[in-house]
Design a protein around this motif. Structure first.
Motif, PDB file in Angstrom:
ATOM      1  N   GLY A   1      -9.480  -1.941  -1.014  1.00 42.78           N
ATOM      2  CA  GLY A   1      -8.100  -1.471  -1.011  1.00 42.78           C
ATOM      3  C   GLY A   1      -7.476  -1.478  -2.391  1.00 42.78           C
ATOM      4  N   CYS A   2      -6.193  -1.733  -2.425  1.00 45.23           N
ATOM      5  CA  CYS A   2      -5.470  -1.696  -3.696  1.00 45.23           C
ATOM      6  C   CYS A   2      -5.806  -2.903  -4.565  1.00 45.23           C
ATOM      7  CB  CYS A   2      -3.983  -1.570  -3.432  1.00 45.23           C
ATOM      8  SG  CYS A   2      -3.589   0.068  -2.763  1.00 45.23           S
TER       9      CYS A   2
ATOM     10  N   CYS B   1      -4.995   5.239  -3.876  1.00 47.39           N
ATOM     11  CA  CYS B   1      -5.054   4.365  -2.704  1.00 47.39           C
ATOM     12  C   CYS B   1      -6.448   4.442  -2.062  1.00 47.39           C
ATOM     13  CB  CYS B   1      -3.943   4.702  -1.717  1.00 47.39           C
ATOM     14  SG  CYS B   1      -2.352   4.031  -2.244  1.00 47.39           S
TER      15      CYS B   1
ATOM     16  N   CYS C   1       0.206   5.139   3.904  1.00 44.03           N
ATOM     17  CA  CYS C   1       0.605   4.623   2.585  1.00 44.03           C
ATOM     18  C   CYS C   1       1.172   5.706   1.660  1.00 44.03           C
ATOM     19  CB  CYS C   1      -0.535   3.878   1.904  1.00 44.03           C
ATOM     20  SG  CYS C   1      -0.998   2.393   2.819  1.00 44.03           S
TER      21      CYS C   1
ATOM     22  N   MET D   1       1.408  -5.667   2.131  1.00 45.65           N
ATOM     23  CA  MET D   1       2.704  -5.167   2.604  1.00 45.65           C
ATOM     24  C   MET D   1       2.620  -4.483   3.962  1.00 45.65           C
ATOM     25  SD  MET D   1       2.982  -1.605   2.332  1.00 45.65           S
ATOM     26  CE  MET D   1       1.543  -0.584   2.095  1.00 45.65           C
ATOM     27  N   SER D   2       1.481  -3.909   4.360  1.00 44.89           N
ATOM     28  CA  SER D   2       1.500  -3.016   5.526  1.00 44.89           C
ATOM     29  C   SER D   2       1.159  -3.743   6.824  1.00 44.89           C
ATOM     30  CB  SER D   2       0.526  -1.856   5.315  1.00 44.89           C
ATOM     31  OG  SER D   2      -0.800  -2.303   5.466  1.00 44.89           O
TER      32      SER D   2
ATOM     33  N   HIS E   1      -6.090   7.893   3.277  1.00 48.24           N
ATOM     34  CA  HIS E   1      -7.163   7.005   3.745  1.00 48.24           C
ATOM     35  C   HIS E   1      -8.409   7.673   4.319  1.00 48.24           C
ATOM     36  CE1 HIS E   1      -4.100   4.001   3.145  1.00 48.24           C
ATOM     37  NE2 HIS E   1      -5.035   3.082   3.256  1.00 48.24           N
TER      38      HIS E   1
ATOM     39  N   CYS F   1      -9.606   0.006   2.875  1.00 41.39           N
ATOM     40  CA  CYS F   1      -9.159  -1.052   3.790  1.00 41.39           C
ATOM     41  C   CYS F   1      -9.981  -1.095   5.074  1.00 41.39           C
ATOM     42  CB  CYS F   1      -7.690  -0.875   4.119  1.00 41.39           C
ATOM     43  SG  CYS F   1      -6.639  -1.048   2.677  1.00 41.39           S
TER      44      CYS F   1
ATOM     45  N   PHE G   1      -1.405   1.771  -4.876  1.00 41.58           N
ATOM     46  CA  PHE G   1      -0.222   2.077  -4.070  1.00 41.58           C
ATOM     47  C   PHE G   1       1.049   2.382  -4.878  1.00 41.58           C
ATOM     48  CE2 PHE G   1       3.141   0.168  -1.176  1.00 41.58           C
ATOM     49  CZ  PHE G   1       3.207   1.260  -0.326  1.00 41.58           C
TER      50      PHE G   1
ATOM     51  N   LYS H   1      -1.079  -2.809   8.691  1.00 36.49           N
ATOM     52  CA  LYS H   1      -2.551  -2.843   8.710  1.00 36.49           C
ATOM     53  C   LYS H   1      -3.051  -4.178   8.166  1.00 36.49           C
ATOM     54  CE  LYS H   1      -2.543   1.036   6.389  1.00 36.49           C
ATOM     55  NZ  LYS H   1      -3.080   2.027   5.457  1.00 36.49           N
TER      56      LYS H   1
ATOM     57  N   GLY I   1      -6.008  -5.905   0.160  1.00 37.65           N
ATOM     58  CA  GLY I   1      -4.605  -5.609   0.401  1.00 37.65           C
ATOM     59  C   GLY I   1      -3.920  -4.834  -0.693  1.00 37.65           C
ATOM     60  N   CYS I   2      -2.632  -4.753  -0.509  1.00 39.96           N
ATOM     61  CA  CYS I   2      -1.775  -3.753  -1.113  1.00 39.96           C
ATOM     62  C   CYS I   2      -1.160  -4.248  -2.417  1.00 39.96           C
ATOM     63  CB  CYS I   2      -0.664  -3.457  -0.115  1.00 39.96           C
ATOM     64  SG  CYS I   2      -1.185  -3.501   1.620  1.00 39.96           S
TER      65      CYS I   2
HETATM   66 FE1  XCC Z   1      -3.367   0.034  -0.520  1.00 36.75          FE
HETATM   67 FE2  XCC Z   1      -5.241   1.187   1.790  1.00 36.75          FE
HETATM   68 FE3  XCC Z   1      -2.488  -1.475   1.340  1.00 36.75          FE
HETATM   69 FE4  XCC Z   1      -2.258   1.027   1.561  1.00 36.75          FE
HETATM   70  S1  XCC Z   1      -2.690  -0.429   3.168  1.00 36.75           S
HETATM   71  S2  XCC Z   1      -1.347  -0.155   0.059  1.00 36.75           S
HETATM   72  S3  XCC Z   1      -4.331  -1.725   0.283  1.00 36.75           S
HETATM   73  S4  XCC Z   1      -3.916   1.853   0.440  1.00 36.75           S
HETATM   74 NI1  XCC Z   1      -4.731  -0.779   3.436  1.00 36.75          NI
END
Ligand code: XCC
Ligand code: SF4
Length: 631
Positions: free
Chosen positions: A481-482, A295, A334, A557-558, A260, A523, A313, A560, A451-452
Motif C-alpha cells: 500500500g502507501c 496509490c 482512495c 485512514m480507510s 486499486h 492493499c 495517497f 479497509k 496502510g495509508c
Molecule cells: Fe493507500 Fe491502497 Fe490506504 Fe488507499 S487504502 S490510502 S494504503 S491506496 Ni489500502
C-alpha cells in the motif's frame, strides 16, 4: 557508488509539496493541506466513536450528562457498532474489488482483452480446488476456477474455501471462537444487520463480528483479488523501477493511473505500447508515453511491470499540480473528489471508469471485459492529443525519485531465498533460509508495514522513521500500500539502502540480493502477507502467534485498514496502530481491541500515536516473542 547514496528526507518531500502548492495558489485551487486546516479540530464525538446516527431518533451523542442514546445504547454499544461498520465497509470494498477480478477471469479468452498470463498459478489453484485440468483448454479451467471464486461470495452454507490454506491451529481457533468466515456477502450483511437500530449492543459480540468480517476479506475477498490478478496479469517477481514525483516526464505524454483494481491500468499500459499510439505521440512532439501509477493501482503496476510510481495517497493532487499530467485515469477507491476541481485548473483530462466511483467533473467511460481495449485506446489517444495543451507557466516537476526494487510476492521472496540455499543439501521453495536467520538472531524478526497516509500525523514521516529504526535493529520489513510507496519515495526500496541496516540484516540483503524493505504489493496483497506468515509458521513448525512478526499501520485512514487490522489480528499477528481507531469513548471497546482479542485469537492492537513510542513498542514486542521461543 554506495557512498553517494542518500535517502530523500521527509523535509525534501514537504518542500516539493510546498512548491506545488504555490501553483495551486496561483490557479486558485485548494489542496488537502488547506482542507485539513478547515476541518481541525475534528468533531470530538466522532473522534471518540460516540456519535450514533443509525436511526432517525438521533443523532445521539454520549456525554457524562447524557450517558445513553434515546434507545438506551451506551458508549460501548455505539462505539462498537461504529467500529464494526467500518470493518464491514472495508471488507466489502476489498472483496468487491476481488470479485471484479474474478469476473474478469471468468470473461477471459484467448482473443479477448483479458488473458491467462500465469497458467501455472492457475493450474495450482485448480488442483487445490479440485478442478479437473487434464487435457482441458486453459481457458475452460480459468472459467471454472473463476466461477468457484465468484460463488464463494454468496454461497449459502459453509466457510470460505481460502481458509483451508491457514494453519490447522488457526482454523481450530476460528472455529472455537465462532469467527470462521462464511461467504463475504453474508459477513458484510450480518455486520449491517447486527448494527441496525435495536440489534447488538454487546461490544464483545461486535468485536467478534469485526474479526469474522475481516477474515472474510483477508482469507476471502482480498485473496481472490490477489490470486485472480496474478493469474491474469502475472505473478510479480523482483525487478527495478522508480518512484516519486520525479518520474513525471517533461517531454513525454504522462498518463497517471490511480485506484486499486488493475483491470483498467493493465489496458492503459498495453495500449500505451501500441506502435500506432507511439507514432501519434511523436507527431504531437512528445518523445514517448509515460504511464505512471498512484496509490494501489500504482503498486499493482510497478509490481508486475517496469511502470514507475508517481506517489502515494496524499500526492494525488500534487501529480496534477506538476502541470504535466495529460490524463489521470481512475478505477476504484482512495480517489479524492477534488481531483475534478484540480484537473479543471489545468489541461489535465480526468476519466472515471467504474460505476463504483462516479465523480463530478470527470468523463465517465465505464470499462467492461468487452470494451476495455477500445476505452483504453481512446483514453491513451486523447491524452496524447492533450499533450500540446500544457501551459508552460503552470509547470513544475519535483526532481526527487529513487530506484525501487519491487516484486516480492511470496513466489518472488522464495525465488531470492532459493539463491542462498545449497542446492545439493537444502530443499528449495521454502522459507527455511529465512527462518534460520531469524532463529540465529541475524534477523530479529519482521514487520509488515501497511496502510495509508493520514494528515493526523506528519505524512510519510511515521512510515519512514519507523522503517529506518527497525532496519537499524535488524528487523526486515515487508510492505504494501502507501507504506510501501513511502519507502519507495525515501529510497528504502533501493538495494543500496542496506547501508542503513544493522549488520545482520545488511548481510542478509547482500547474500540474497534484496533491498531491506520488500514491496509485496497493494492493499489486497496483504493476503500475500497472510500466506507468508502461514508458510513461515508451517515451515518452522510453530503457531503464527509465536512468530517474531508483527503488523504496523502507522498512518492508516480507510475503513479497509480496519478490515485488514481485524484479519491480521485474527491471523494471530499483533498489530501496531499509529492512528486512534475511533473508539476511545468506550473503555470496554478499547479493552476489547487491545486485550480482549488476545484471549480470543492470541493477538491484539497496540496503539500509540507517537511514532517514536510506536517503534519502541514494536521492537519490544518482537524481542518478547523471541524470548518466549527461547531464541
Ligand atoms: Fe493507500 Fe491502497 Fe490506504 Fe488507499 S487504502 S490510502 S494504503 S491506496 Ni489500502
Ligand atoms: Fe440514538 Fe439509539 Fe437511534 Fe443510535 S440507535 S441514533 S443511540 S436512538
Amino acid at each position: 557508488m554506495s557512498q553517494e547514496f542518500k535517502l530523500t528526507t521527509v523535509e525534501q518531500m514537504e518542500a516539493d509539496q510546498a512548491r506545488l502548492r504555490e501553483t495551486a495558489a496561483q490557479v486558485g485551487i485548494d489542496t488537502w493541506q488547506d482542507r485539513v486546516k478547515n476541518q481541525t479540530p475534528h468533531c470530538g464525538f466522532g473522534e471518540k466513536g460516540v456519535c450514533c446516527r443509525i436511526c432517525a431518533m438521533g443523532p445521539c451523542r454520549i456525554t457524562p450528562k447524557a450517558p445513553k442514546g434515546i434507545c438506551g445504547a451506551t458508549a460501548d454499544a455505539i462505539a462498537g457498532r461504529n467500529y464494526l461498520r467500518m470493518a464491514a465497509g472495508g471488507a466489502a470494498t476489498h472483496s468487491d474489488h476481488g470479485r471484479e477480478c474474478a469476473w474478469k477471469l471468468y470473461d477471459a479468452s484467448e482473443d479477448g482483452y483479458y488473458h491467462v498470463t500465469d497458467a501455472s498459478k492457475l493450474l495450482k489453484l485448480a488442483k487445490e480446488w479440485g478442478v479437473k485440468t487434464d487435457g482441458r483448454d486453459i481457458y475452460d479451467v480459468a472459467h471454472e476456477v473463476a466461477e468457484l471464486a465468484i460463488n464463494e461470495y454468496g454461497k449459502p452454507t459453509g466457510y470460505q474455501r481460502w481458509t483451508e490454506r491457514a494453519t490447522e491451529e488457526r482454523r481450530k481457533t476460528w472455529e472455537k471462537e465462532d469467527i470462521m468466515p462464511r461467504a463475504v456477502d453474508r459477513e458484510v450483511v450480518t455486520a449491517m444487520h447486527m448494527t441496525h437500530m435495536g440489534n447488538t449492543a454487546d461490544a464483545e459480540a461486535l468485536v467478534r463480528q469485526s474479526l469474522r468480517c475481516g477474515l472474510s476479506d483477508g482469507w476471502g475477498g482480498s485473496m481472490t483479488g490477489t490470486e485472480m490478478s496474478d493469474i491474469m496479469y502475472g505473478t510479480p517477481m523482483p525487478h527495478d523501477t522508480e518512484g516519486n514525483l520525479g518520474v513525471m516526464e517533461m517531454d513525454q505524454v504522462n498518463i497517471v493511473c490511480h485506484g486499486h483494481d488493475p483491470a483498467v491500468s493493465e489496458m492503459i499500459i498495453r495500449f500505451a505500447e501500441d506502435p500506432e499510439m507511439l507514432k501519434l505521440a511523436k507527431k504531437v512532439g512528445a518523445k514517448g508515453i509515460n504511464v505512471v501509477g498512484l496509490c494501489c493501482t500504482g503498486n499493482e503496476m510497478m509490481m508486475r511491470h517496469k511502470i514507475k510510481m508517481a506517489g502515494n495517497f496524499l500526492q494525488q493532487e500534487a501529480v496534477i499540480l506538476t502541470g504535466v499530467c495529460d490524463a489521470i485515469v481512475v478505477d476504484v477507491q482512495c480517489i479524492f473528489p477534488n481531483i475534478g476541481p484540480v484537473a479543471e485548473c489545468f489541461h489535465t483530462k480526468f476519466y472515471t471508469t467504474s460505476p463504483i466511483a462516479r465523480i463530478p467533473l470527470s468523463e465517465y467511460l465505464p470499462i467492461t471485459s468487452q470494451n476495455a481495449g477500445e476505452v483504453a485506446k481512446k483514453i491513451v489517444k486523447e491524452a496524447i492529443e492533450n499533450f500540446p495543451n500544457r501551459e508552460p507557466g503552470k509547470i513544475f516537476i519535483p526532481e526527487h525519485k529513487h530506484i525501487a526494487n519491487v516484486g516480492y510476492s511470496c513466489e518472488g521472496i522464495k525465488s531470492r531465498l532459493d539463491t542462498v540455499t545449497n542446492s545439493r543439501i537444502d530443499e528449495i521453495d521454502t522459507y527455511k533460509p529465512l527462518i534460520e536467520c531469524v532463529k540465529s538472531g541475524v534477523l530479529r524478526g519482521a514487520v509488515a508495514m501497511v496502510g495509508c497516509n493520514n494528515p493526523k500525523v506528519r505524512p510519510d514521516y511515521s512510515h519512514i522513521e519507523i522503517m529506518k529504526k527497525l532496519l537499524a535493529n535488524d528487523i526486515v520489513i515487508v510492505a504494501t500500500g502507501c507504506a510501501a510507496q513511502a519507502a519507495s519515495k525515501a529510497g528504502l526500496l533501493d538495494k543500496r539502502a542496506k547501508q542503513f541496516c544493522g549488520e545482520g540484516l545488511r548481510r542478509v540483503c547482500t547474500l540474497a540480493d534484496i533491498p531491506p524493505v520488500l514491496h509485496m504489493g497493494s492493499c489486497v496483497d496483504i493476503s500475500r502477507m497472510m500466506l507468508l506468515v502461514t508458510g513461515i509458521a508451517k515451515d518452522w513448525g510453530i503457531d503464527t502467534t509465536q512468530l517474531p512478526v508483527v503488523g504496523c499501520a502507522p498512518e492508516w485512514m480507510s475503513e479497509k485498514a480496519v478490515s485488514i487490522a481485524n484479519y491480521v489480528v485474527a491471523t494471530g499477528i499483533d498489530t501496531y496502530l499509529g492512528i486512534d481507531p475511533l473508539v476511545g469513548g468506550s473503555p470496554q471497546m478499547m479493552q476489547l481491541i487491545t486485550e480482549g482479542t488476545k484471549k480470543m485469537v492470541g493477538a491484539g492492537y497496540i496503539i500509540n500515536t507517537n511514532p517514536d513510542g510506536l517503534v519502541e513498542s514494536i521492537i519490544e514486542g518482537i524481542e518478547a516473542k523471541r524470548k518466549a521461543l527461547g531464541i
